[in-house]
Scaffold this motif. Structure first.
Motif, mmCIF file in Angstrom:
data_model
loop_
_atom_site.group_PDB
_atom_site.id
_atom_site.type_symbol
_atom_site.label_atom_id
_atom_site.label_comp_id
_atom_site.label_asym_id
_atom_site.label_seq_id
_atom_site.Cartn_x
_atom_site.Cartn_y
_atom_site.Cartn_z
ATOM 1 N N GLY A 131 0.768 -1.217 0.000
ATOM 2 C CA GLY A 131 0.000 0.000 0.000
ATOM 3 C C GLY A 131 0.798 1.266 0.000
ATOM 4 N N GLY A 132 2.067 1.199 0.344
ATOM 5 C CA GLY A 132 2.897 2.402 0.342
ATOM 6 C C GLY A 132 2.683 3.245 1.573
ATOM 7 N N ARG A 133 3.567 4.196 1.734
ATOM 8 C CA ARG A 133 3.502 5.101 2.867
ATOM 9 C C ARG A 133 3.509 6.516 2.340
ATOM 10 N N SER A 134 2.659 7.375 2.884
ATOM 11 C CA SER A 134 2.607 8.753 2.436
ATOM 12 C C SER A 134 3.930 9.439 2.655
ATOM 13 N N ARG A 135 4.321 10.263 1.701
ATOM 14 C CA ARG A 135 5.564 11.003 1.840
ATOM 15 C C ARG A 135 5.475 12.016 2.963
ATOM 16 N N TYR A 136 4.275 12.252 3.492
ATOM 17 C CA TYR A 136 4.127 13.225 4.566
ATOM 18 C C TYR A 136 4.089 12.579 5.939
ATOM 19 N N GLN A 137 4.243 11.247 6.021
ATOM 20 C CA GLN A 137 4.207 10.573 7.313
ATOM 21 C C GLN A 137 5.576 10.617 7.955
ATOM 22 N N THR A 138 5.898 11.749 8.542
ATOM 23 C CA THR A 138 7.155 11.959 9.244
ATOM 24 C C THR A 138 6.839 12.449 10.638
ATOM 25 N N ALA A 139 7.605 11.955 11.634
ATOM 26 C CA ALA A 139 7.360 12.375 13.013
ATOM 27 C C ALA A 139 7.516 13.879 13.133
ATOM 28 N N VAL B 183 16.358 28.481 7.575
ATOM 29 C CA VAL B 183 16.446 27.044 7.838
ATOM 30 C C VAL B 183 17.077 26.847 9.214
ATOM 31 N N GLN B 184 16.399 26.122 10.089
ATOM 32 C CA GLN B 184 16.887 25.879 11.439
ATOM 33 C C GLN B 184 17.100 24.377 11.629
ATOM 34 N N ASN B 185 18.210 24.039 12.237
ATOM 35 C CA ASN B 185 18.540 22.634 12.451
ATOM 36 C C ASN B 185 19.232 22.503 13.795
ATOM 37 N N VAL B 186 18.670 21.664 14.682
ATOM 38 C CA VAL B 186 19.242 21.452 16.011
ATOM 39 C C VAL B 186 19.462 19.959 16.211
ATOM 40 N N ASP B 187 20.676 19.593 16.592
ATOM 41 C CA ASP B 187 21.013 18.205 16.910
ATOM 42 C C ASP B 187 21.289 18.072 18.398
ATOM 43 N N PHE B 188 20.786 16.989 18.999
ATOM 44 C CA PHE B 188 21.147 16.603 20.354
ATOM 45 C C PHE B 188 21.767 15.214 20.282
ATOM 46 N N ASN B 189 23.044 15.134 20.604
ATOM 47 C CA ASN B 189 23.784 13.879 20.538
ATOM 48 C C ASN B 189 23.936 13.309 21.945
ATOM 49 N N TYR C 52 25.094 5.454 21.416
ATOM 50 C CA TYR C 52 25.044 6.796 20.850
ATOM 51 C C TYR C 52 23.758 6.938 20.055
ATOM 52 N N THR C 53 23.134 8.104 20.157
ATOM 53 C CA THR C 53 21.989 8.406 19.315
ATOM 54 C C THR C 53 21.942 9.899 19.062
ATOM 55 N N ARG C 54 21.406 10.279 17.909
ATOM 56 C CA ARG C 54 21.270 11.685 17.548
ATOM 57 C C ARG C 54 19.811 11.999 17.272
ATOM 58 N N LEU C 55 19.263 12.948 18.018
ATOM 59 C CA LEU C 55 17.921 13.470 17.779
ATOM 60 C C LEU C 55 18.057 14.755 16.982
ATOM 61 N N ARG C 56 17.384 14.833 15.862
ATOM 62 C CA ARG C 56 17.470 16.015 15.006
ATOM 63 C C ARG C 56 16.114 16.705 14.926
ATOM 64 N N ILE C 57 16.127 18.006 15.138
ATOM 65 C CA ILE C 57 14.948 18.853 14.956
ATOM 66 C C ILE C 57 15.245 19.751 13.765
ATOM 67 N N MET D 98 14.851 10.613 14.805
ATOM 68 C CA MET D 98 16.145 10.031 15.141
ATOM 69 C C MET D 98 16.963 9.952 13.862
ATOM 70 N N ASP D 99 18.073 10.682 13.822
ATOM 71 C CA ASP D 99 18.874 10.757 12.608
ATOM 72 C C ASP D 99 19.832 9.578 12.492
ATOM 73 N N GLU D 100 20.499 9.202 13.591
ATOM 74 C CA GLU D 100 21.415 8.074 13.551
ATOM 75 C C GLU D 100 21.635 7.550 14.961
ATOM 76 N N ALA D 101 22.121 6.310 15.055
ATOM 77 C CA ALA D 101 22.324 5.697 16.363
ATOM 78 C C ALA D 101 23.211 4.467 16.230
ATOM 79 N N HIS D 102 23.832 4.067 17.341
ATOM 80 C CA HIS D 102 24.523 2.785 17.385
ATOM 81 C C HIS D 102 24.699 2.344 18.832
ATOM 82 N N ILE D 103 24.922 1.066 19.019
ATOM 83 C CA ILE D 103 25.332 0.511 20.297
ATOM 84 C C ILE D 103 26.522 -0.397 20.035
ATOM 85 N N GLU D 104 27.557 -0.258 20.851
ATOM 86 C CA GLU D 104 28.814 -0.978 20.631
ATOM 87 C C GLU D 104 29.149 -1.823 21.840
ATOM 88 N N ILE D 105 29.431 -3.091 21.593
ATOM 89 C CA ILE D 105 29.827 -4.032 22.648
ATOM 90 C C ILE D 105 31.216 -4.540 22.301
#
Length: 743
Positions: free
Chosen positions: A17-25, A192-198, A210-215, A231-238
């Protein structure tokens, strides 16, 4: 033999069925929550922990911050690694401290927090412990003073948690432009405004996250006053003893360690230099590495959730691509007496598999009349009424590699040979399963063997000078008469796309070869650097009565010069020559003219960038690009210039303000220092907005303007679009105000 891709946006796998291009958090009424979050972070940053080790009048003071800990002890070489001999005292704010008198030399230690061994991440001096972790080290000189080496990121800088360190960036860009929609007035555009919280999380010595929240205000798809949070990017390292496992999302984390670097080692589109970036944006997966000294392992498995066929960051045209790689290697000189020659032997496995759904014209009725004989035979024999099919395009390779280390690592020859196969076919039908649902099918349409041979040599002749020469050749062999192969992807307009696209088919070539040669020379000193890159690319397809081929030669010299303390200059340039025939009569738009599909294009591009420091904090900056295009087929040639000149103010290392005329050449979507893809992004956006040429296949169309994409055929056949996009870039009149704050 690289994968020339770069993905900066992410999507979600969704076939049905696809996903709307406007379905973004999003945060719709986002002002109050955003202000609250910013104030919380600013408050947190004010509560940064003090240095873990410092010199006092009483001795060396060790500090650890954790208001939730029950007991904290210091264990190390100074107390025989006792977990109880040296307790730390807690103050009202949650800081644990102890002061010890230590003699000169190195002292290794760890904190023992409620029984867990914790490396002092506030201390950058470390050594490996016998268990695969790291010990912290404090060094005292003969005068009793601490020996400091580097700054380190503290384990925590917020009172909210003793295991979380919060950092990030605020980016604001405002443009005043002329000529928008044929309006010759200067108009201020929406900023254009862009805020990252790492968030960097330390769970223990062996587990980090590690995770990055982007507004981001650029992803406003419904209303301009909305902001998007995601959530722009993330990882967990063991990383237990000599072993590391990393699970990641949307990070540049993938690169194969073989000499060929078949996966990874990415070049950015639209840039001149060899960027050597890892693959990973637009993917999610796991990476495993292990190094036992003489024996090691490196591998990964990943799914590509944003393969950008439409070249539109707002449209998630997912196809579902799986990447698998594994390499085992052995340093034989560790176990065999073969000095002075050192030999490393590796074994490799690669696989890439694409899965996507396609409509096949003529299917869904019996007898089936598609353009693919193998599919017709299957549908008629099985009485299958499917009209949508999942198509699999896959290749796999395996083989050895060898690396020699000669002349004390000043001469390093390498060789790799891979053998495998490529296959295409249909694996699922939408009416092939139980009660007419999706079900597995097996309809192969192409099966070929292929091999790749690669050789290279690195030479470090004198200090600062490196020479690297390499050559690769790939050949697809063993054709079968009557095979068909995917030739072009077909698209609906974006408003109707819904992640579904078609495929055109033709007879498969009797043979296909690709060869690539490259010579790189670089010389770097403190105030001067020079590099030269020569590259040759040739691909040939043996199609009956009409062979296709493409030859590309590029020569790219560059200079870096710092003649004065206040002056920094850099020159990049590239000469490229394209020759060949990339289409044949009978293809879409084809005719029997002698020039159809012929390529004869020359370009020369030069970028001069640099800065002149006017004061300690104020600099004049410039980035001026010129490109000359000469297309013999179109009988036209032109020089285009795109300048960027302005003033840069840096009051601190973490604040950067720029006011300049011209399109900003830097893009900050991934790298906080910026990547030189701003002009390329503008040209792509210009082409998406109207400078397109479509070739119709009924309800489908093939877009022919994809400038700068890996599709070389489209790239070269659309030289008219190249001229138009370069002209639009040269005519761009814009004043840019850019502000970056790092925290």
């Amino acid at each position: 033999m690289k994968r020339y891709t770069n993905r900066t946006e992410t999507g979600t796998k969704d076939r049905g069925g696809g996903r709307s291009r406007y379905q973004t958090a999003r945060v719709h009424d986002g002002i109050l929550p955003t202000i609250s979050l910013v104030l919380c972070v600013l408050f947190s940053l004010c509560a940064m922990a003090e240095g873990a080790v410092e010199k006092t009048d009483e001795g060396i003071k060790f500090t650890y911050y954790d208001p939730d800990a029950g007991q904290v002890h210091l264990a190390g070489t100074m107390n025989g690694w006792s977990t109880t001999a040296t307790p730390l005292s807690r103050d009202e704010e949650g800081y644990w401290t102890v002061v010890l008198e230590l003699g000169s030399g190195e002292h290794e230690y760890k904190f023992v927090v409620d029984g867990a061994w914790i490396t002092d991440i506030d201390n950058p001096n470390t050594k490996s412990d016998p268990y695969g972790g790291m010990n912290s080290v404090v060094e005292i000189d003969s005068k009793g003073e601490l020996v400091s080496k580097a700054e380190a990121r503290p384990i925590s800088n917020t009172p909210l948690s003793a295991r979380v360190n919060i950092g990030g960036r605020y980016l604001s860009r405002t443009k005043t432009e002329k000529g928008i929609e044929d309006d010759e007035r200067w108009r201020v555009q929406r900023p254009v405004q862009n805020v990252d919280f790492n968030f960097r999380i330390t769970i223990s010595d062996m587990v980090h996250g590690y995770t990055r929240l982007r507004i981001d205000s650029e992803r406003n798809l419904l209303q301009p006053n909305n902001i998007s949070a995601f959530m722009d990017e993330a990882h967990i390292e063991i990383n237990p003893a000599q072993f590391t496992l990393t699970g990641y999302y949307n990070r540049e984390a993938l690169s194969s360690t073989d000499p060929l670097a078949l996966f990874g080692d990415i070049d950015l589109p639209g840039t001149i230099g060899d960027d050597h970036l890892k693959l990973g944006k637009g993917t999610a997966g796991a990476v495993v590495t292990s190094d036992q000294g003489w024996f090691g392992l490196h591998g990964f498995i990943a799914n590509m959730h944003d393969h950008d066929f439409y070249n539109d960051p707002d449209l998630f045209d997912n196809i579902g691509t799986d990447l698998i790689h594994a390499r085992l290697f052995a340093n034989l000189w560790e176990v065999l007496p073969i000095e002075p020659m050192k030999l490393t032997v590796g074994g490799n496995f690669f696989m890439e598999r694409n899965l996507y759904w396609s409509n096949i014209s003529g299917a869904g009725t019996l007898p089936a009349e598609t353009s693919i004989p193998q599919l017709n035979e299957y549908l008629n024999s099985k009485q299958d009424n499917s009209d949508w099919f999942e198509f699999q395009d896959r290749y796999y390779l395996f083989g050895p590699d060898f690396t020699l280390h000669l002349l004390e690592d000043r001469l390093i020859p390498q060789f790799e040979y891979l053998r495998g196969a490529i296959d295409q076919g249909f694996v699922t039908g939408n009416n092939s399963g139980f009660e007419g649902g999706n079900g597995p099918i097996d309809v192969p349409i192409l099966e070929r063997d292929l091999w790749i041979a690669h050789g290279s040599v690195r030479l470090y002749a004198i200090e600062g000078l490196e020479i690297h020469a390499k050559h690769s050749r790939m050949e697809v062999i063993h054709p079968t008469e009557g095979e068909v192969v995917t030739w072009n992807y077909l698209f609906r307009p974006e408003s109707e796309a819904n992640k579904l696209f078609g495929i055109s088919w033709s007879l498969a070539p009797q043979g296909h070869t690709v060869s690539h040669s490259e010579l790189t020379c670089s010389w770097n000193e403190t105030y001067f650097g020079a590099n030269l890159r020569c590259e040759r690319f040739l691909t040939e397809m043996d199609i009956p009565n009409w062979p296709l081929w493409l030859y590309i030669l590029s020569i790219s010299p560059g200079l870096r010069w710092k003649p004065l303390k206040a002056v920094d200059l850099e020159l990049e340039s590239q000469y490229r020559r394209y020759e060949g025939r990339t289409s044949y009569a009978g293809q879409v738009g084809g005719d029997n003219g002698a020039d159809f599909g012929r390529v004869d294009l020359t370009s020369f591009e030069a970028i001069l960038r640099g800065s002149f420091r006017l004061t300690d904090r104020l600099s004049a900056i410039f980035d001026i690009r010129n490109i000359y295009l000469d297309d013999a087929v179109l009988d036209r040639a032109r020089l285009f210039t795109a300048p960027f000149v302005g003033i840069e103010y840096t009051p601190t290392k973490k604040v950067d303000l720029v006011l300049a005329f011209g399109l900003d050449p830097l893009d900050f979507g991934i790298d906080y220092e910026g990547r030189h893809t701003g002009r390329y992004n503008f040209r792509q956006e210009y082409l998406r907005e109207g400078a397109t040429e479509h070739v119709q296949y009924g309800d489908w169309a093939r877009t022919r303007y994809l400038v700068g994409t890996p599709n070389l055929e489209s790239y070269l056949l659309s030289s008219e679009a190249m001229f138009r996009s370069e002209e639009a870039l040269a005519d761009k009149a814009v004043v840019t105000l850019r502000a970056i704050f790092k925290f």
